[in-house]
Enzyme design. Sequence first.
Site, PDB file in Angstrom:
ATOM      1  N   ARG A  93     -19.473  19.742  -4.158  1.00 50.02           N
ATOM      2  CA  ARG A  93     -19.635  20.080  -5.578  1.00 50.02           C
ATOM      3  C   ARG A  93     -19.711  18.797  -6.395  1.00 50.02           C
ATOM      4  O   ARG A  93     -18.726  18.331  -6.967  1.00 50.02           O
ATOM      5  CB  ARG A  93     -18.484  20.996  -6.020  1.00 50.02           C
ATOM      6  CG  ARG A  93     -18.541  22.309  -5.248  1.00 50.02           C
ATOM      7  CD  ARG A  93     -17.496  23.295  -5.657  1.00 50.02           C
ATOM      8  NE  ARG A  93     -17.826  23.979  -6.892  1.00 50.02           N
ATOM      9  CZ  ARG A  93     -17.155  25.051  -7.335  1.00 50.02           C
ATOM     10  NH1 ARG A  93     -16.147  25.536  -6.650  1.00 50.02           N
ATOM     11  NH2 ARG A  93     -17.498  25.619  -8.469  1.00 50.02           N
ATOM     12  N   ILE A 148     -20.602  15.918  -9.283  1.00 47.29           N
ATOM     13  CA  ILE A 148     -20.470  15.944 -10.744  1.00 47.29           C
ATOM     14  C   ILE A 148     -21.428  14.942 -11.395  1.00 47.29           C
ATOM     15  O   ILE A 148     -21.215  14.500 -12.512  1.00 47.29           O
ATOM     16  CB  ILE A 148     -19.008  15.696 -11.203  1.00 47.29           C
ATOM     17  CG1 ILE A 148     -18.438  14.450 -10.548  1.00 47.29           C
ATOM     18  CG2 ILE A 148     -18.119  16.885 -10.925  1.00 47.29           C
ATOM     19  CD1 ILE A 148     -17.145  13.991 -11.214  1.00 47.29           C
ATOM     20  N   ARG A 155      -5.949  33.258  -8.407  1.00 49.35           N
ATOM     21  CA  ARG A 155      -6.515  32.243  -9.308  1.00 49.35           C
ATOM     22  C   ARG A 155      -7.426  32.902 -10.345  1.00 49.35           C
ATOM     23  O   ARG A 155      -7.603  32.358 -11.439  1.00 49.35           O
ATOM     24  CB  ARG A 155      -7.348  31.236  -8.508  1.00 49.35           C
ATOM     25  CG  ARG A 155      -6.510  30.291  -7.662  1.00 49.35           C
ATOM     26  CD  ARG A 155      -7.382  29.293  -6.956  1.00 49.35           C
ATOM     27  NE  ARG A 155      -8.431  28.869  -7.876  1.00 49.35           N
ATOM     28  CZ  ARG A 155      -9.540  28.255  -7.520  1.00 49.35           C
ATOM     29  NH1 ARG A 155      -9.769  27.993  -6.269  1.00 49.35           N
ATOM     30  NH2 ARG A 155     -10.425  27.900  -8.412  1.00 49.35           N
ATOM     31  N   LYS A 170     -12.356  34.405 -17.111  1.00 50.85           N
ATOM     32  CA  LYS A 170     -11.652  33.183 -16.680  1.00 50.85           C
ATOM     33  C   LYS A 170     -12.506  31.943 -16.939  1.00 50.85           C
ATOM     34  O   LYS A 170     -12.018  30.958 -17.490  1.00 50.85           O
ATOM     35  CB  LYS A 170     -11.326  33.277 -15.188  1.00 50.85           C
ATOM     36  CG  LYS A 170     -10.846  31.972 -14.600  1.00 50.85           C
ATOM     37  CD  LYS A 170     -10.636  32.057 -13.102  1.00 50.85           C
ATOM     38  CE  LYS A 170     -11.864  31.876 -12.263  1.00 50.85           C
ATOM     39  NZ  LYS A 170     -12.269  30.507 -11.957  1.00 50.85           N
ATOM     40  N   ASN A 171     -13.763  31.999 -16.549  1.00 50.65           N
ATOM     41  CA  ASN A 171     -14.567  30.772 -16.637  1.00 50.65           C
ATOM     42  C   ASN A 171     -14.904  30.394 -18.078  1.00 50.65           C
ATOM     43  O   ASN A 171     -15.083  29.218 -18.384  1.00 50.65           O
ATOM     44  CB  ASN A 171     -15.832  30.897 -15.785  1.00 50.65           C
ATOM     45  CG  ASN A 171     -15.503  30.834 -14.298  1.00 50.65           C
ATOM     46  OD1 ASN A 171     -14.390  30.442 -13.922  1.00 50.65           O
ATOM     47  ND2 ASN A 171     -16.437  31.229 -13.459  1.00 50.65           N
ATOM     48  N   GLN A 183     -24.293  15.326 -12.691  1.00 56.90           N
ATOM     49  CA  GLN A 183     -24.950  15.746 -13.939  1.00 56.90           C
ATOM     50  C   GLN A 183     -24.006  15.607 -15.136  1.00 56.90           C
ATOM     51  O   GLN A 183     -24.434  15.335 -16.243  1.00 56.90           O
ATOM     52  CB  GLN A 183     -25.470  17.183 -13.837  1.00 56.90           C
ATOM     53  CG  GLN A 183     -26.482  17.394 -12.735  1.00 56.90           C
ATOM     54  CD  GLN A 183     -27.681  16.463 -12.874  1.00 56.90           C
ATOM     55  OE1 GLN A 183     -28.350  16.415 -13.907  1.00 56.90           O
ATOM     56  NE2 GLN A 183     -27.942  15.692 -11.825  1.00 56.90           N
ATOM     57  N   CYS A 194     -12.385  25.843  -5.453  1.00 55.61           N
ATOM     58  CA  CYS A 194     -12.728  26.558  -4.223  1.00 55.61           C
ATOM     59  C   CYS A 194     -13.570  25.690  -3.294  1.00 55.61           C
ATOM     60  O   CYS A 194     -14.451  24.963  -3.739  1.00 55.61           O
ATOM     61  CB  CYS A 194     -13.500  27.829  -4.568  1.00 55.61           C
ATOM     62  SG  CYS A 194     -12.428  29.183  -4.988  1.00 55.61           S
ATOM     63  N   ASP A 233     -21.011  34.151  -7.660  1.00 51.92           N
ATOM     64  CA  ASP A 233     -19.617  34.616  -7.580  1.00 51.92           C
ATOM     65  C   ASP A 233     -19.516  36.094  -7.199  1.00 51.92           C
ATOM     66  O   ASP A 233     -18.420  36.609  -7.031  1.00 51.92           O
ATOM     67  CB  ASP A 233     -18.890  34.372  -8.918  1.00 51.92           C
ATOM     68  CG  ASP A 233     -18.543  32.909  -9.108  1.00 51.92           C
ATOM     69  OD1 ASP A 233     -18.822  32.099  -8.215  1.00 51.92           O
ATOM     70  OD2 ASP A 233     -17.982  32.566 -10.175  1.00 51.92           O
TER      71      ASP A 233
HETATM   72  C1  UD1 Z   1     -19.135  27.458 -12.314  1.00 56.69           C
HETATM   73  C2  UD1 Z   1     -18.082  28.515 -12.091  1.00 56.69           C
HETATM   74  C3  UD1 Z   1     -18.173  29.081 -10.686  1.00 56.69           C
HETATM   75  C4  UD1 Z   1     -19.589  29.561 -10.413  1.00 56.69           C
HETATM   76  C5  UD1 Z   1     -20.618  28.495 -10.748  1.00 56.69           C
HETATM   77  C6  UD1 Z   1     -22.043  28.987 -10.659  1.00 56.69           C
HETATM   78  C7  UD1 Z   1     -16.303  27.722 -13.526  1.00 56.69           C
HETATM   79  C8  UD1 Z   1     -14.947  27.127 -13.622  1.00 56.69           C
HETATM   80  N1  UD1 Z   1     -16.789  27.896 -12.293  1.00 56.69           N
HETATM   81  O1  UD1 Z   1     -18.851  26.427 -11.395  1.00 56.69           O
HETATM   82  O2  UD1 Z   1     -17.246  30.149 -10.586  1.00 56.69           O
HETATM   83  O3  UD1 Z   1     -19.697  29.860  -9.033  1.00 56.69           O
HETATM   84  O4  UD1 Z   1     -20.427  28.018 -12.088  1.00 56.69           O
HETATM   85  O5  UD1 Z   1     -22.240  30.064 -11.492  1.00 56.69           O
HETATM   86  O6  UD1 Z   1     -16.921  28.082 -14.514  1.00 56.69           O
HETATM   87  N2  UD1 Z   1     -24.329  20.561  -9.384  1.00 56.69           N
HETATM   88  C9  UD1 Z   1     -24.849  19.297  -9.186  1.00 56.69           C
HETATM   89  N3  UD1 Z   1     -24.365  18.281  -9.974  1.00 56.69           N
HETATM   90  C10 UD1 Z   1     -23.424  18.474 -10.938  1.00 56.69           C
HETATM   91  C11 UD1 Z   1     -22.915  19.762 -11.130  1.00 56.69           C
HETATM   92  C12 UD1 Z   1     -23.391  20.802 -10.336  1.00 56.69           C
HETATM   93  O7  UD1 Z   1     -25.694  19.080  -8.324  1.00 56.69           O
HETATM   94  O8  UD1 Z   1     -23.052  17.520 -11.614  1.00 56.69           O
HETATM   95  C13 UD1 Z   1     -24.838  21.684  -8.564  1.00 56.69           C
HETATM   96  C14 UD1 Z   1     -23.749  22.352  -7.714  1.00 56.69           C
HETATM   97  O9  UD1 Z   1     -23.566  21.680  -6.492  1.00 56.69           O
HETATM   98  C15 UD1 Z   1     -24.311  23.741  -7.541  1.00 56.69           C
HETATM   99  C16 UD1 Z   1     -25.054  23.994  -8.860  1.00 56.69           C
HETATM  100  O10 UD1 Z   1     -25.251  22.718  -9.448  1.00 56.69           O
HETATM  101  O11 UD1 Z   1     -25.242  23.742  -6.483  1.00 56.69           O
HETATM  102  C17 UD1 Z   1     -24.332  24.885  -9.838  1.00 56.69           C
HETATM  103  O12 UD1 Z   1     -23.027  24.386 -10.061  1.00 56.69           O
HETATM  104  P1  UD1 Z   1     -22.258  24.623 -11.444  1.00 56.69           P
HETATM  105  O13 UD1 Z   1     -23.002  25.635 -12.234  1.00 56.69           O
HETATM  106  O14 UD1 Z   1     -21.984  23.306 -12.064  1.00 56.69           O
HETATM  107  O15 UD1 Z   1     -20.908  25.232 -10.958  1.00 56.69           O
HETATM  108  P2  UD1 Z   1     -19.506  24.991 -11.592  1.00 56.69           P
HETATM  109  O16 UD1 Z   1     -19.617  24.727 -13.058  1.00 56.69           O
HETATM  110  O17 UD1 Z   1     -18.746  24.055 -10.751  1.00 56.69           O
END
Ligand code: UD1
Length: 430
Positions: free
Chosen positions: A122, A124, A397, A22-23, A126, A117, A305
């Site tokens: 969460r 963004i 989902r 999925k991801n 970065q 979720c 996950d």
């Molecule tokens: C993706 C997966 C999710 C999985 C996660 C970690 C998808 C759609 N979802 O989520 O299932 O649990 O990877 O393997 O692929 N962070 C920041 N700033 C940012 C972005 C992230 O601080 O701009 C932090 C987050 O809060 C978290 C960590 O980085 O603590 C990892 O997040 P990230 O790998 O980005 O998760 P997702 O891509 O949202």
Amino acid sequence: MEQYVIKGGNSLVGDVEICGAKNAALGILAASLMTDESVIIENLPDVSDINVLIQAMESIGAIVEHLDRHTVKINSSLISSQTVDSIYIKKIRASYYMLGSLLGKYKRAEVALPGGCNIGSRPIDQHTKGFKALGADVKISHGRISAQAEKLVGNHIYLDVVTVGATINIMMAAVMAEGKTTIENAAKEPHVVDVANFLNSMGANIKGAGTDVIRIRGVEKLHGTTYSIIPDQIEAGTFMFAAAITKGDVMIKNIIPKHLESISAKLIEMGCEIEEFDESLRVVASKRLRQTHVKTLPYPGFPTDMQPQIVAALSLSEGLSVVTESIFENRFRYVDELTKMGASIKVEGNSAIVQGVGRITGAALSAPDLRAGAALVLAALAADGFSTVDDVVYIERGYEDFPEKLKSLGAMIEKVSTEQELTKFKLKVG
Ligand code: UD1
């Protein structure tokens, strides 16, 4: 309301086929918008997150033809808008991938802020840091994020945290930027590699995906391709734990065993036998599981996950386990549900301290999010008596035909939507 009703007690035995990831699929679908030529994507899982993203893509003019249940043909030559504001898009976190792909191709994009979720804050930051480094002007207002640029120019980007989402998003924004982009401290997850391979099959020049330094040389345009998505590491891991928690014997098929190493390693520590083949893996659990300690980490560490699923299994193991969540801050909300079943778990900060018990009992449960929902189903399969799991929309989902696949392995589970159906199931399984 739709719910799963489960009678625990059967060991799962047999073969199960794992779907496409999925991801990876979410990133790949968004990336498919970056060419005007047709793209065929195979091994797409039929789960609601994917279908929501496809609807969002259609809402801006992409033409998506379903060739069969797991194959789509996408043509994005008639995209008429770079503003994604569909009512669906806020439901899935991966909506933000359209920001990177549309910005990369059209140099402008506007997308409703991501949902997904509820497992903690969460950010963004970065993603936006990366877009800005490539020369985009990024604004957040009225629940939307917009990014635009006269032109995008490659840059050196160091990610402050290892993030899958930002790595994929920046990669997409950079593939058609002028010159060279380097992403340092990049995520190494298999789905990052899959999105990079997909983009390369469309003519992009990305090197190093799967390591923590990704180098991208901008190309002028991308072309059509046919691409098959990698198997889902988390769906596979969930079935591995389903075998373990029910003292079963399950052959997990259509997988890449290498992607499952951290999960296999933990199951071996917990007393399971794992037999690896080229594209499948067998999990045999013949006795009570043993305790272990685990900390979630970015790939190749143990995936966040899979954290709820291992906690569910450890709640029935011998001894005391400590499970530490290091990726998301609020990922233990399901623990209260396991406690209702008689599990003995205490959450302290970002750790769950699990004192294994000899038995757990069926209860009325609610899925608080996607993976925790799956973990509750696993617990219910191993519990004495009946359980119901509400809010199965979360589970759907990310898991295709979850009850059907479990049933084919011998589980007593049914999706029901009325009291009569529930009673009928209970009468049937006794
Ligand atoms: C993706 C997966 C999710 C999985 C996660 C970690 C998808 C759609 N979802 O989520 O299932 O649990 O990877 O393997 O692929 N962070 C920041 N700033 C940012 C972005 C992230 O601080 O701009 C932090 C987050 O809060 C978290 C960590 O980085 O603590 C990892 O997040 P990230 O790998 O980005 O998760 P997702 O891509 O949202």
